[in-house]
Design a protein around this motif. Structure first.
Motif, short mmCIF file in Angstrom:
data_model
loop_
_atom_site.label_atom_id
_atom_site.label_comp_id
_atom_site.label_asym_id
_atom_site.label_seq_id
_atom_site.Cartn_x
_atom_site.Cartn_y
_atom_site.Cartn_z
N ALA A 259 -8.75 -7.39 -11.66
CA ALA A 259 -9.92 -8.25 -11.79
C ALA A 259 -10.00 -8.89 -13.15
O ALA A 259 -10.35 -10.04 -13.30
CB ALA A 259 -11.15 -7.41 -11.55
N GLY A 260 -9.66 -8.12 -14.17
CA GLY A 260 -9.81 -8.66 -15.51
C GLY A 260 -8.66 -9.58 -15.87
O GLY A 260 -8.52 -9.97 -17.02
N GLY A 261 -7.79 -9.88 -14.92
CA GLY A 261 -6.69 -10.77 -15.21
C GLY A 261 -5.54 -10.05 -15.88
O GLY A 261 -4.63 -10.65 -16.41
N VAL A 262 -5.57 -8.72 -15.88
CA VAL A 262 -4.50 -7.97 -16.51
C VAL A 262 -3.37 -7.89 -15.50
O VAL A 262 -3.60 -7.47 -14.37
CB VAL A 262 -4.95 -6.53 -16.82
CG1 VAL A 262 -3.93 -5.82 -17.65
CG2 VAL A 262 -6.30 -6.56 -17.50
N PRO A 263 -2.15 -8.30 -15.85
CA PRO A 263 -1.11 -8.20 -14.83
C PRO A 263 -0.84 -6.73 -14.53
O PRO A 263 -0.77 -5.91 -15.44
CB PRO A 263 0.11 -8.85 -15.47
CG PRO A 263 -0.23 -9.01 -16.89
CD PRO A 263 -1.70 -8.88 -17.07
N VAL A 264 -0.72 -6.40 -13.25
CA VAL A 264 -0.46 -5.02 -12.89
C VAL A 264 0.88 -4.99 -12.20
O VAL A 264 1.02 -5.46 -11.09
CB VAL A 264 -1.52 -4.52 -11.90
CG1 VAL A 264 -1.24 -3.09 -11.54
CG2 VAL A 264 -2.88 -4.64 -12.52
N ASN A 265 1.86 -4.46 -12.89
CA ASN A 265 3.16 -4.41 -12.26
C ASN A 265 3.41 -2.94 -11.99
O ASN A 265 4.06 -2.27 -12.74
CB ASN A 265 4.19 -4.98 -13.22
CG ASN A 265 5.53 -5.06 -12.56
OD1 ASN A 265 5.66 -4.76 -11.38
ND2 ASN A 265 6.52 -5.48 -13.30
N SER A 266 2.80 -2.42 -10.92
CA SER A 266 2.86 -0.98 -10.77
C SER A 266 3.30 -0.62 -9.38
O SER A 266 3.29 -1.43 -8.48
CB SER A 266 1.48 -0.40 -11.01
OG SER A 266 0.66 -0.74 -9.92
N ARG A 267 3.63 0.67 -9.23
CA ARG A 267 4.07 1.11 -7.93
C ARG A 267 2.92 1.04 -6.94
O ARG A 267 3.08 0.66 -5.80
CB ARG A 267 4.58 2.53 -8.02
CG ARG A 267 5.51 2.86 -6.88
CD ARG A 267 6.00 4.26 -6.99
NE ARG A 267 4.87 5.16 -6.99
CZ ARG A 267 4.49 5.82 -8.07
NH1 ARG A 267 5.14 5.69 -9.19
NH2 ARG A 267 3.46 6.63 -8.03
N VAL A 268 1.74 1.42 -7.41
CA VAL A 268 0.60 1.44 -6.49
C VAL A 268 0.40 0.06 -5.89
O VAL A 268 0.28 -0.09 -4.68
CB VAL A 268 -0.68 1.85 -7.24
CG1 VAL A 268 -1.90 1.60 -6.39
CG2 VAL A 268 -0.59 3.31 -7.62
N SER A 269 0.41 -0.98 -6.75
CA SER A 269 0.10 -2.29 -6.20
C SER A 269 1.18 -2.74 -5.22
O SER A 269 0.88 -3.37 -4.23
CB SER A 269 -0.10 -3.30 -7.31
OG SER A 269 0.78 -3.03 -8.35
N SER A 270 2.42 -2.34 -5.47
CA SER A 270 3.44 -2.78 -4.53
C SER A 270 3.27 -2.03 -3.21
O SER A 270 3.51 -2.57 -2.14
CB SER A 270 4.83 -2.56 -5.09
OG SER A 270 4.95 -1.25 -5.56
N LYS A 271 2.80 -0.76 -3.29
CA LYS A 271 2.59 -0.03 -2.03
C LYS A 271 1.45 -0.66 -1.26
O LYS A 271 1.47 -0.75 -0.04
CB LYS A 271 2.26 1.42 -2.32
CG LYS A 271 3.46 2.20 -2.73
CD LYS A 271 3.16 3.67 -2.67
CE LYS A 271 4.40 4.44 -3.02
NZ LYS A 271 4.19 5.85 -2.99
N ILE A 272 0.42 -1.09 -2.02
CA ILE A 272 -0.71 -1.69 -1.32
C ILE A 272 -0.25 -2.99 -0.65
O ILE A 272 -0.64 -3.31 0.46
CB ILE A 272 -1.87 -1.92 -2.30
CG1 ILE A 272 -2.45 -0.56 -2.67
CG2 ILE A 272 -2.91 -2.83 -1.71
CD1 ILE A 272 -3.67 -0.59 -3.52
N GLN A 273 0.63 -3.71 -1.35
CA GLN A 273 1.15 -4.95 -0.78
C GLN A 273 1.85 -4.63 0.54
O GLN A 273 1.69 -5.29 1.55
CB GLN A 273 2.13 -5.58 -1.77
CG GLN A 273 2.28 -7.07 -1.63
CD GLN A 273 0.95 -7.77 -1.34
OE1 GLN A 273 0.00 -7.68 -2.09
NE2 GLN A 273 0.87 -8.46 -0.21
N GLN A 274 2.64 -3.54 0.50
CA GLN A 274 3.36 -3.13 1.69
C GLN A 274 2.42 -2.77 2.82
O GLN A 274 2.64 -3.10 3.96
CB GLN A 274 4.09 -1.84 1.34
CG GLN A 274 5.53 -1.94 1.51
CD GLN A 274 6.11 -0.72 0.87
OE1 GLN A 274 5.82 -0.40 -0.26
NE2 GLN A 274 6.92 -0.02 1.58
N LEU A 275 1.35 -2.05 2.42
CA LEU A 275 0.36 -1.63 3.41
C LEU A 275 -0.25 -2.87 4.05
O LEU A 275 -0.39 -2.97 5.26
CB LEU A 275 -0.72 -0.79 2.73
CG LEU A 275 -1.86 -0.30 3.60
CD1 LEU A 275 -1.33 0.45 4.80
CD2 LEU A 275 -2.77 0.62 2.82
N LEU A 276 -0.57 -3.86 3.21
CA LEU A 276 -1.17 -5.07 3.75
C LEU A 276 -0.20 -5.75 4.71
O LEU A 276 -0.59 -6.23 5.77
CB LEU A 276 -1.53 -6.04 2.63
CG LEU A 276 -2.75 -5.60 1.83
CD1 LEU A 276 -2.94 -6.50 0.63
CD2 LEU A 276 -3.98 -5.64 2.71
#
Length: 1503
Positions: A259-276
């Protein structure tokens, strides 16, 4: 059967293969029992491939890059011709394999797990996979992986379980959130050998030596896939998991932003992408357009599919069995038969008992059975007394507690009771005080009024004992007297004594227990007449004749084992050879050997017994089954029995087994035997088999399918109805109408041989034992009632009965019906050998959101890796989806041997379900699929067009409703303006009080023990403030208007420093001091406030000053950039020359900095005028005068807490008892005892304080009540930065402060809203703040927070927007003036609301539901990310119980909020960040989660 790399197999194959679904339904099977199905599957898969398995295993081609270890000496392959086509009858496995082959493996995000959870326990407690009695013949199963692949044999010398523990524990916590242990191998394309996984940074892989090092570098390429026969499955692409946190591999492109515009290059976000991505797949048809705002109608009602199959046949008729033979000389009763054989044929053998070596240990003759039963009957009636009364009267119930290895004593006990006219109630031996279902058995005994239990000497010695040496009282059991009935304890009856037994027809003969789907245990009563009729019908149907031999493998205490082996056998003077369960575990062939050696004519078995013997029969050339004329398969009605029967016949036909001998039968506890197949010589038609469409069955319709189709169920007939019985098939729900010929229904029986009632339960007895089936026209089909059997089925050609399931296992999902057994069979067909421990799977349904949801729980093998589990789970989901077209709501894996066991070792389903719902199952892996399964959610809401500027405003009505606006009492009428002017500036007030009432106490500070640690009178406070002012001017050389940060713990020093600043014209900023144990997170906030507020100086204590400059602080912030830091602990006593007087009331008095719940740091400017107006409103509302004492339990750093600590006491002159909320942590009762001790009329606290007290003091309310004096309502405070403090009276709503006007405005159009409408609360009052000093975190923060105007209506007034959602409502209550007053209800902060499915949700509502879901949930926070609801839960308990929470959290949010949880994150207590006001910082939490900083115990991605 040899696989390269397997330990030697020899005779050990005997356990290799046990049927798919073992014993789930009848609940008898021990962990030893099944070795899931494997042989069967190996056969199948290879037969499909057209290769003889024994040959294929010998010259198996290794995968391209694999090296084959020299295979140990092979056994001679058996010739292929011994297996004919019949062996392929199990369509099911092929269907599953074919179904899986169709799917390209979906990428599903794998749950991440902390290492410590992965290795459930230390090496000591990690037992080898099998230390049970059967371990010697399981060598072949030690390493399931070897069955399908031949990796480097580098560590075959290490016990795999040990190897796993070492691997798990050798890594450090730095990799704790990666989801596979270092031994987990990255997937690689077949052909290319995979690189060894990157070791976690702290894991020092180089130092690992010996076998473990090899374990790490095992080069596994993809093993050849045997599961699919010849179809080559595209190798599954699984997300590769990074071993190092925050560095995802293969996801370089997916840099997301928080939200704060901080780039998040993390495993969690990629898993969420996968989930989506997974969730985007169109899975189910879109929902119908509709939305009705009424709770029940809220949910989408599943509309029946117009194309669903409907029954088309004609109506069935009642099927009549053959009449009971007339003219046979039936004995008049069972006891008459016993007496006859006992006196005329005393030497005839009745029952032979075997030991675990298979030796006959005792043969009971009819003479002995008769004499011992008589002795027992005499003893029971004449030798047992209590208070000089006989203990038992005829008709009393007596429990029989005998082990499965002692049929002789059981039989004596049973017949002894019948002779004495007592009612035997056979139950299982309770092994521990907490056996699964033991409480329910206690309920049964209690409801039957059992006071005496019969048992044997040996059994009694083995029961758990209390201190007194008596048998312990079991949980939920009534008090029992125990009687040991071994011969020496019985009294011989006198010659002239005769048993009273008259065999009264309708009287109860015995009670058989039955466990229902819900887990309750009920007793089915069987009358003497039914008992006799059942024996006669079985004798006729099975053609039993005198002196025949029967071998019995079943439980002799109930069901077919009791009916055939204990009752019917005595009627016909048969000889029963009883084979104990323990012997079958050691030697599965024992029953066949006994049939052979005793030349038995009949045998009574279950399908699993046939399976076991298939495995063990290799070396046994000499057994012959030619003597058998009937092989009765007691569970012939189960979906897996047909393949057992086929396979068994196929192998044993060459040993004299004739095909027509196999006789499946169907029975139920209520109706006893329902149908049994007759051999042709008894006039039975030839056997039939039906291949039915699974989807047809789910709609209750019979559609015969060709075997090519994937989703089919193959069933065999269970023969014809019993002689003398009428059978019909009725609809399962509602009125019992007869079914059509092509419709599945519940089988009902009317005969003299069924049970008569559930003991003591009249209501359910009526619905089950007294059903009156009716024709479509409503006419009853018979004048006699029918008994419902609980079996689902239909009547096929030749009047044969077919059973396709049980009511107990029926799960109705949407409009379709599924049978638990079928789903178990499908799950087992997915690589059963490699994964499920002994085929132990339980399937049941739980009701969530008004529909059944399917839950599948399996025990996983001890050596299964995370990757294996997850892959198996996703394949099971796909198999069930494609074969049954139904989603599994939750799939849970538990460690081997941990599911609750039923008496004969099967899984206790209802207990498993209970544990699941209570969060006591402790799974080691969970996969929830609510997104796929829950299709009845309310339709997302469309935005309603709201009242806009164009709508009519008439007077104060908007769109026909009263405008939602309200105001507190007018200030002008309440006090003279003279005093208001005099009290305009707080420093003036303090000087005036120090002059007029110098010794009046203003403050008392309490510590955790409740003792006063410091006080301040008016003059003391004034003098301390002067000293601070002098120090600021001289030491810090500050000028008027400079900002000063006050970093103090709660106390009088803080208040003195505040007034010191005002005395010299500086602007104070109160800041919560950093937490010494948690500098890394708390210090940066302090630094940020100091910098943002542009403070020229920091005032503090010596201790905090040292902390601010310490080494640890330097690690968190740049300590060189602090402004001047002054400590006020020992400053010289000095007076200031002149005290500063502000030139105008609008001058800035202080800055109020707070961090909002969304993580925004904002400083609000408070002028002198606003400050005194605020004090005046609070004074009037709470009636504060110098004579009053109030207790304050709030933090003094911002908002209302600050106002009450620092401003109000000085303004109103009352005495404040200060209770720092932190002290409550060590003494919960501190606040309430202070209220009581100081007789405070008013007390202020926050919700968190109240919650702490209610949680901590719940048990002690009695003590408190005595000490508490009547006090005015506690005031719970809600405060928004930048405007009126709204004082909430305990209850739910707020009374508005004097001088305050409130209106509810539409959040988007900014127009006024009507009464009771939810909108943003806007406030106008003299004490509104003047604006933000600065806002950190969201620069675009609007000026209109302080100067908003309505878009229409009253557009002149200037309002401050509070950022809270709420509504106004006229109450029935009147205020002091007699007016009905308006109540303001505050719902929550606007920034926090979650927009999901078109509706607004408040995090706190969801969190409250979640916290209630399980006692180990300490705290919870929710937020959304990419439209997924993420629930973070703090676990206050053992890490290995973490996974229990996943399903409970998902259930409760679905049930109460109709939302599907996307991700469940389980963390340690204290991870959820909280700001100074005790509010959760959900946005910080979200950023931490996405940046992989939470170190969660477990993250579950719901599919």
């Amino acid at each position: 059967w040899k696989q390269p790399g397997c330990p030697s197999v020899g005779k050990q194959v005997n356990k290799l293969f046990i049927h798919p679904m073992e014993y789930y339904s009848t609940k008898e099977m021990s962990c030893q029992e099944i070795e899931a199905n494997c042989l069967h599957k190996i056969f199948l898969q290879n037969c499909v491939a057209g290769v003889d398995p024994s040959l294929q295993a010998e010259n198996r081609i290794p995968g391209p890059s694999q090296t084959t270890a020299a295979a140990p000496k092979q056994q001679k392959p058996r010739p292929t011709n011994s297996r004919d086509e019949r062996f392929r009858s199990d369509v099911h496995t092929e269907a599953v394999q074919a179904a899986l082959a169709k799917y390209k493996e979906r990428k599903m995000p794998m749950p991440s797990k902390r290492r410590s959870v992965l290795v459930h326990s230390s090496v000591e407690t990690y037992t080898p996979p099998d230390t049970s009695s059967a371990s010697e013949d399981e060598g072949s199963l030690r390493r399931p992986g070897r069955l399908t692949s031949t990796p480097l044999q580098s560590h075959s010398n290490v016990e795999p379980w040990l190897d796993r523990v070492i691997q798990g524990s050798s890594t450090s916590s730095s990799a704790s959130s990666t989801s596979s242990h270092p031994g987990g191998r990255p997937a690689a394309a077949p052909g290319a050998s995979a690189a060894p996984p990157a070791a976690a940074p702290g894991a020092s892989a180089a130092t690992l030596t010996g076998p473990v090092a090899h374990a790490h570098i095992d080069l596994h390429s993809a093993p050849p896939d045997v599961t699919t026969g010849l179809v080559e499955l595209p190798h599954c692409e699984r997300p590769q998991l990074a071993s190092v946190r925050g560095v995802p591999r293969g996801y370089s492109g997916s840099v997301l932003e928080t939200a704060g515009g901080v780039p998040v290059n993390s495993r969690v976000s990629s898993k969420i992408q996968q989930l989506l991505n997974t969730l985007k797949r169109p899975k189910r048809p879109p929902l119908k357009e509709f939305f009705v705002d009424d709770f029940e109608e809220l949910l989408e009602v599943q509309q029946p599919d117009p194309n669903q199959p409907k029954p088309e046949g004609s109506q069935t008729a009642v099927l009549k069995g053959e009449p009971l033979a007339v003219g046979t000389a039936w004995p008049p009763s069972l006891l008459a038969a016993l007496q006859r054989w006992g006196t005329t044929q005393p030497k005839a053998p009745c029952l032979t008992a075997l030991d675990t070596a298979g030796k006959a240990i005792y043969t009971l003759t009819y003479g002995k059975l008769w004499s011992r039963s008589l002795k027992l009957a005499y003893t029971l009636l004449n030798k047992l007394t209590s208070k000089n009364e006989p203990l038992l009267k005829p008709g009393d119930r007596v429990a029989l507690v005998f082990p499965n290895s002692d049929p002789v004593m059981f039989m004596v006990g049973f017949y002894g009771c019948l002779l004495a006219e007592l009612v035997p109630v056979p139950i299982e031996v309770p092994l521990t005080r907490k056996d699964a279902g033991s409480q329910q058995v206690g309920f049964l005994l209690g409801s039957c009024g059992v006071a005496l239990a019969l048992t044997t000497d040996a059994c009694q010695k083995g029961l758990p004992k209390a201190q007194t040496g008596e048998v312990a009282a079991f949980k939920g059991w009534p008090p029992l007297a125990w009687l040991v009935i071994d011969g020496k304890h019985l009294t011989k009856p006198p010659k002239d004594w005769h048993p009273p037994a008259r065999d009264a027809g309708a009287g109860t003969a015995y009670i058989e227990y039955k466990t229902s789907k819900e887990g309750s245990t009920v007793g089915v009563t069987v009358s003497h007449a039914s008992l006799l009729a059942q024996c006669r019908a079985l004798t006729q149907a099975c053609g039993y004749s005198e002196a025949e031999t029967l071998t019995n493998v079943l439980d002799f205490k109930r069901d077919a084992g009791l009916w055939h082996g204990v009752l019917t056998s005595v009627m016909n003077r048969m000889h029963v050879v009883s084979i104990p369960y323990a012997l079958m575990k050691v030697n599965p062939l024992s029953w066949i050997q006994k049939v052979c050696s005793y030349k038995a004519r009949a045998a009574l078995v279950k399908s699993r017994d046939m399976h076991w013997s298939l495995l063990a029969q290799r070396g046994q050339r000499d057994v012959s089954l030619s003597s058998l004329r009937m092989l009765i398969v007691a569970d012939g009605a189960n979906p897996w029995s047909i393949s057992s029967c086929d396979a068994f016949l196929n192998v044993f036909q060459s040993r004299g087994l004739r095909p027509e001998v196999i006789c499946p039968c169907a029975s139920s506890p209520e109706a006893l035997t329902v149908a049994i197949r007759r051999p042709p010589d008894l006039g039975g038609p030839p056997p039939r088999k039906a291949v039915l469409s699974m989807s047809g069955l789910s709609f209750g319709v019979i559609r015969v399918d060709t075997e090519e189709k994937l989703s089919v169920l193959t069933v065999q007939d269970v023969g014809q109805v019993l002689p003398g019985a009428d059978v019909c098939v009725v609809k399962v729900e509602g009125t019992p109408y007869l079914c059509k010929t092509d419709e599945v229904g519940e089988i009902c029986v009317n005969s003299s041989a069924t049970g008569t009632a559930y003991y003591g339960l009249l209501g359910i007895t009526k619905s089950v034992f007294e059903t009156v089936p009716v024709t479509a026209g409503g006419a009853p089909v018979s004048d006699r009632p029918f008994t419902r059997t609980g079996l689902l089925g239909f009547i096929g050609p030749d009047n044969l009965v077919f059973v396709v399931g049980k009511l107990d296992g029926l799960m109705v999902v949407g409009v379709r019906r599924h049978n638990a057994d079928d789903i178990v069979a499908t799950a087992l067909a997915v690589e059963p050998m490699k994964f499920v421990y002994r085929g132990r799977i339980a399937v049941f349904s739980v009701t969530v959101l008004h529909d059944d949801r399917i839950v599948l729980v399996a025990e996983q093998r001890p050596d299964a890796s995370e990757e294996d589990s997850f892959q198996w789970m996703s394949r099971v989901l796909q198999a069930i989806d494609s074969i049954h077209q139904v989603g599994v709501y939750c799939l849970a894996l538990v460690p081997a041997n941990t599911l609750p066991k039923a008496p004969l070792g099967g899984i206790h389903i209802s207990e498993t379900k209970q544990r699941f719902l209570e969060g006591m199952l402790h799974p080691c892996n969970v996969l929830m699929c609510p997104h796929t399964c829950v299709t009845n959610l309310p339709k997302p809401r469309q935005k309603q067009p709201e009242v806009g500027p164009a709508s009519m405003i008439v007077g104060n009505l908007v769109a026909g409703k009263r405008i939602a606006q309200a105001s507190g009492r007018e200030l002008a009428h309440l006090e003279d303006s003279d005093q208001a002017r005099k009290f305009l500036f707080l420093p003036d007030v303090l000087q005036w009080r120090a002059h007029t009432t110098p010794d009046h106490p203003l403050f008392l500070l309490l510590n955790a023990k409740g003792t006063v640690t410091s006080t301040a009178t008016c003059v003391q406070l004034h003098k301390r403030a002067e000293r601070v002012a002098a120090a600021l001017m001289e030491k810090a050389r500050l000028s008027v208007g400079d900002h000063v940060a006050l970093v103090y713990p709660p106390g009088v020093d803080l208040i003195a420093a505040f007034y010191g600043c005002l005395y010299c014209g500086c602007v104070p900023v109160t800041v919560r001091p950093p937490h010494p144990q948690n500098l890394a997170t708390t210090l940066p906030t302090v630094k940020m406030i100091v910098e943002v507020s542009k403070s020229a100086c920091v005032l503090t204590t010596q201790a905090i000053m040292r902390l601010l400059k310490s080494k640890d602080a330097a690690a968190a912030v740049d300590v060189r950039t602090w402004p001047t830091i002054l400590d006020t602990d020992d400053i010289p006593k000095k007076k200031v020359a002149s005290i500063f007087r502000p030139p105008s009331p609008d001058l800035l008095a202080y800055l109020d900095f707070s961090v909002s719940t969304t993580g925004i740091l904002a400083g609000v400017k408070m002028s002198h005028a606003a400050t005194s107006a605020l004090c005046r409103s609070i004074k009037l509302q709470c009636e504060l005068y110098p004579s009053r004492q109030i207790a304050i339990c709030l933090d003094p750093y911002c908002g209302l807490g600050f106002a009450l600590w620092c401003l109000c006491s000085v303004y109103s002159g009352h005495q404040s008892v200060l209770v720092p909320p932190l002290e409550l942590e060590s003494n919960v009762s501190l606040w309430l005892s202070a209220v009581s001790q100081y007789k405070a009329r008013v007390t202020f606290c926050s919700y968190s304080v109240m919650e702490m007290c209610t949680k901590g003091l719940g048990a002690q309310t009695g003590v408190l009540r005595v000490s508490a004096t009547p006090w005015a309502p506690a005031l719970v405070l809600n405060w928004a930065p930048g405007n009126s403090g709204k004082v909430v009276e305990a209850g739910t709503y707020t009374q508005i402060l004097p001088g305050v006007k409130v209106i509810i405005a539409h959040t988007e159009t900014k127009g006024p809203l009507g009464d009771s409408h939810l909108g943003e609360i806007w406030v106008s009052s003299p004490h509104n703040a003047t604006g933000y000093y600065t806002v950190y975190g969201e620069e675009a923060l609007h000026a209109d927070h302080f100067s908003a105007r309505l878009s229409f209506g009253d557009t002149q007034t200037i309002w401050a927007r509070t950022g809270y959602l709420g509504f106004l409502r006229r109450t029935e209550l009147t205020d002091a003036s007699g007016e009905r007053h308006d109540a303001l209800y505050v719902v929550g902060s606007l920034d926090e609301t979650l927009e999901l499915r078109g509706m607004r949700y408040h995090p706190i509502d969801i969190e409250t539901s979640v916290v209630r879901a399980h006692r180990s949930i300490a705290e919870c926070a929710v937020f959304t990310w990419t439209n997924l609801l993420v629930v973070v839960v703090e676990l206050d308990g053992l890490e290995q119980d973490a996974l229990d929470l996943v399903a409970l959290v998902t259930n409760v949010v679905l049930e109460e909020h109709h939302l599907v949880v996307g991700v469940v994150v389980i963390v340690d207590p204290g991870v959820i960040p909280i700001n100074s006001r005790g509010e959760k910082q959900r946005m910080h939490l979200r950023d931490g989660f996405l940046a992989d900083q939470l170190d969660p115990i477990y993250v579950a991605y719901n599919m």
